[in-house]
Design a protein around this motif. Structure first.
Motif, PDB file in Angstrom:
ATOM      1  N   UNK A 197      -5.268 -14.479 -11.171  1.00 33.73           N
ATOM      2  CA  UNK A 197      -5.680 -13.459 -10.216  1.00 33.73           C
ATOM      3  C   UNK A 197      -6.696 -12.549 -10.906  1.00 33.73           C
ATOM      4  N   UNK A 198      -7.399 -11.744 -10.130  1.00 30.81           N
ATOM      5  CA  UNK A 198      -8.426 -10.871 -10.700  1.00 30.81           C
ATOM      6  C   UNK A 198      -7.794  -9.749 -11.528  1.00 30.81           C
ATOM      7  N   UNK A 199      -8.611  -9.110 -12.344  1.00 29.75           N
ATOM      8  CA  UNK A 199      -8.122  -8.000 -13.166  1.00 29.75           C
ATOM      9  C   UNK A 199      -7.680  -6.826 -12.297  1.00 29.75           C
ATOM     10  N   UNK A 200      -8.371  -6.620 -11.179  1.00 35.95           N
ATOM     11  CA  UNK A 200      -7.973  -5.529 -10.285  1.00 35.95           C
ATOM     12  C   UNK A 200      -6.625  -5.835  -9.653  1.00 35.95           C
ATOM     13  N   UNK A 201      -6.464  -7.046  -9.134  1.00 39.27           N
ATOM     14  CA  UNK A 201      -5.194  -7.400  -8.499  1.00 39.27           C
ATOM     15  C   UNK A 201      -4.055  -7.350  -9.511  1.00 39.27           C
ATOM     16  N   UNK A 202      -4.353  -7.689 -10.747  1.00 33.48           N
ATOM     17  CA  UNK A 202      -3.322  -7.719 -11.779  1.00 33.48           C
ATOM     18  C   UNK A 202      -3.179  -6.420 -12.545  1.00 33.48           C
ATOM     19  N   UNK A 203      -3.855  -5.350 -12.091  1.00 39.05           N
ATOM     20  CA  UNK A 203      -3.773  -4.065 -12.799  1.00 39.05           C
ATOM     21  C   UNK A 203      -2.318  -3.617 -12.912  1.00 39.05           C
ATOM     22  N   UNK A 204      -1.904  -3.355 -14.148  1.00 36.61           N
ATOM     23  CA  UNK A 204      -0.527  -2.954 -14.440  1.00 36.61           C
ATOM     24  C   UNK A 204      -0.537  -1.472 -14.799  1.00 36.61           C
ATOM     25  N   UNK A 205      -0.070  -0.615 -13.894  1.00 35.53           N
ATOM     26  CA  UNK A 205      -0.117   0.826 -14.116  1.00 35.53           C
ATOM     27  C   UNK A 205       1.034   1.262 -15.017  1.00 35.53           C
ATOM     28  N   UNK A 206       0.677   1.728 -16.212  1.00 36.26           N
ATOM     29  CA  UNK A 206       1.687   2.155 -17.178  1.00 36.26           C
ATOM     30  C   UNK A 206       1.459   3.551 -17.740  1.00 36.26           C
ATOM     31  N   UNK A 207       0.231   4.045 -17.656  1.00 33.26           N
ATOM     32  CA  UNK A 207      -0.052   5.367 -18.214  1.00 33.26           C
ATOM     33  C   UNK A 207      -1.025   6.117 -17.314  1.00 33.26           C
ATOM     34  N   UNK A 208      -1.399   7.327 -17.729  1.00 32.90           N
ATOM     35  CA  UNK A 208      -2.242   8.190 -16.914  1.00 32.90           C
ATOM     36  C   UNK A 208      -3.626   7.591 -16.697  1.00 32.90           C
ATOM     37  N   UNK A 209      -4.146   6.924 -17.709  1.00 30.77           N
ATOM     38  CA  UNK A 209      -5.455   6.288 -17.570  1.00 30.77           C
ATOM     39  C   UNK A 209      -5.418   5.207 -16.494  1.00 30.77           C
ATOM     40  N   UNK A 210      -4.334   4.424 -16.474  1.00 31.79           N
ATOM     41  CA  UNK A 210      -4.190   3.383 -15.449  1.00 31.79           C
ATOM     42  C   UNK A 210      -4.186   3.999 -14.053  1.00 31.79           C
ATOM     43  N   UNK A 211      -3.537   5.157 -13.904  1.00 35.90           N
ATOM     44  CA  UNK A 211      -3.515   5.834 -12.609  1.00 35.90           C
ATOM     45  C   UNK A 211      -4.922   6.269 -12.207  1.00 35.90           C
ATOM     46  N   UNK A 212      -5.677   6.783 -13.170  1.00 33.83           N
ATOM     47  CA  UNK A 212      -7.048   7.206 -12.886  1.00 33.83           C
ATOM     48  C   UNK A 212      -7.906   6.018 -12.454  1.00 33.83           C
ATOM     49  N   UNK A 213      -7.705   4.884 -13.116  1.00 39.16           N
ATOM     50  CA  UNK A 213      -8.432   3.663 -12.753  1.00 39.16           C
ATOM     51  C   UNK A 213      -8.069   3.231 -11.342  1.00 39.16           C
ATOM     52  N   UNK A 214      -6.761   3.255 -11.023  1.00 36.69           N
ATOM     53  CA  UNK A 214      -6.304   2.870  -9.688  1.00 36.69           C
ATOM     54  C   UNK A 214      -6.886   3.792  -8.615  1.00 36.69           C
ATOM     55  N   UNK A 215      -6.888   5.091  -8.881  1.00 40.03           N
ATOM     56  CA  UNK A 215      -7.438   6.053  -7.935  1.00 40.03           C
ATOM     57  C   UNK A 215      -8.925   5.800  -7.704  1.00 40.03           C
ATOM     58  N   UNK A 216      -9.637   5.489  -8.778  1.00 33.21           N
ATOM     59  CA  UNK A 216     -11.067   5.207  -8.679  1.00 33.21           C
ATOM     60  C   UNK A 216     -11.331   3.944  -7.855  1.00 33.21           C
ATOM     61  N   UNK A 217     -10.511   2.928  -8.072  1.00 35.78           N
ATOM     62  CA  UNK A 217     -10.656   1.674  -7.327  1.00 35.78           C
ATOM     63  C   UNK A 217     -10.485   1.921  -5.827  1.00 35.78           C
ATOM     64  N   UNK A 218      -9.472   2.706  -5.479  1.00 30.74           N
ATOM     65  CA  UNK A 218      -9.214   3.006  -4.067  1.00 30.74           C
ATOM     66  C   UNK A 218     -10.349   3.835  -3.465  1.00 30.74           C
ATOM     67  N   UNK A 219     -10.796   4.849  -4.186  1.00 30.15           N
ATOM     68  CA  UNK A 219     -11.857   5.736  -3.676  1.00 30.15           C
ATOM     69  C   UNK A 219     -13.179   4.988  -3.486  1.00 30.15           C
ATOM     70  N   UNK A 220     -13.352   3.900  -4.243  1.00 30.88           N
ATOM     71  CA  UNK A 220     -14.582   3.114  -4.118  1.00 30.88           C
ATOM     72  C   UNK A 220     -14.474   2.005  -3.086  1.00 30.88           C
ATOM     73  N   UNK A 221     -13.417   2.104  -2.248  1.00 25.28           N
ATOM     74  CA  UNK A 221     -13.348   1.223  -1.081  1.00 25.28           C
ATOM     75  C   UNK A 221     -12.691  -0.123  -1.268  1.00 25.28           C
ATOM     76  N   UNK A 222     -11.970  -0.317  -2.369  1.00 21.57           N
ATOM     77  CA  UNK A 222     -11.290  -1.601  -2.559  1.00 21.57           C
ATOM     78  C   UNK A 222     -10.182  -1.740  -1.527  1.00 21.57           C
ATOM     79  N   UNK A 223     -10.158  -2.868  -0.801  1.00 22.48           N
ATOM     80  CA  UNK A 223      -9.174  -3.071   0.240  1.00 22.48           C
ATOM     81  C   UNK A 223      -7.847  -3.529  -0.363  1.00 22.48           C
ATOM     82  N   UNK A 224      -6.817  -2.756  -0.075  1.00 16.47           N
ATOM     83  CA  UNK A 224      -5.493  -3.061  -0.632  1.00 16.47           C
ATOM     84  C   UNK A 224      -4.743  -4.013   0.288  1.00 16.47           C
TER      85      UNK A 224
END
Length: 224
Positions: A197-224
């Motif tokens: 699977x893609x790196x985005x789909x496989x993103x494993x949120x474990x720390x604050x940086x991961x949360x920031x990355x996830x928030x950025x992905x959503x704000x940039x229009x990635x369809x969940x």
């Protein structure tokens, strides 16, 4: 028949109450639970948790069952296999085929991927299936004396496009034959089926940086 288990304990070392931390205005675990809304699956779905807050969230989903996990199986040292075996025993699932484990801290998992993993279990002769993501990085490691680092693959091309990729276990989805899990107490072995699977789909949120990355992905229009 297979079963789906979502392990979601309350504690977390790096982020307090990670599974219910707010991401894009809703608790993290709901991103996964929402994917099963209105879906007709043969597989029963269980959430294993020691948290009453998570129990209350799960109560809003008619097709998802909550299993109270004992505190002794919800510590930082507890193994995921122990939680899965607890669900199997408590819900009397020993005669079922496969247990599909989906992590709530992978909010971008696609429902189609879950269906694909389920389909892979039907004809598989292996005991385990896991999702992975391609990684073309150049890896280095410290020598035994930790005096300097060495290149893991010294003969690999420096050009990323020419380099043989590695496949990283992203911890998003595991499928394990129940009989194998009960026998070995392991969620996977040395002979697995890998599903990329893609790196985005496989993103494993474990720390604050991961949360920031996830928030950025959503704000940039990635369809969940």
């Amino acid at each position: 028949m297979n079963v789906i288990v979502i392990p979601a304990r309350s504690g977390s070392k790096r982020i307090k109450n990670k599974n219910i931390k707010i991401l894009n205005n809703k608790p993290l675990i709901t991103f996964l639970l929402d994917k099963f809304k209105g879906k007709k699956l043969k597989e029963k779905i269980f959430v294993s948790s020691d948290s009453n807050k998570i129990k209350n969230i799960v109560s809003n989903y008619k097709n998802i069952n909550f299993v109270k996990r004992p505190k002794k199986l919800a510590s930082d040292l507890s193994k995921i296999e122990e939680a899965l075996i607890h669900v199997i025993n408590k819900e009397k699932l020993k005669k079922n085929g496969w247990i599909i484990t989906i992590q709530p801290n992978s909010p971008f998992i696609n429902y189609k991927t879950v269906k694909k993993i389920i389909n892979l279990t039907k004809n598989s002769k292996k005991n385990c299936i896991m999702t992975v993501s391609k990684n073309n990085s150049d890896f280095w490691y410290k020598d035994k004396n930790k005096n300097f680092v060495k290149r893991l693959f010294p003969k690999a091309p420096r050009n990323t496009q020419k380099r043989q990729p590695l496949f990283e276990e992203n911890s998003a989805i595991y499928a394990t034959r129940i009989s194998y899990l009960l026998k070995t107490k392991k969620i996977f072995d040395q002979k697995n089926i890998f599903y990329e699977i893609s790196k985005i789909e496989g993103l494993d949120i474990n720390d604050k940086l991961d949360f920031l990355i996830a928030e950025s992905i959503i704000k940039n229009g990635y369809k969940i």
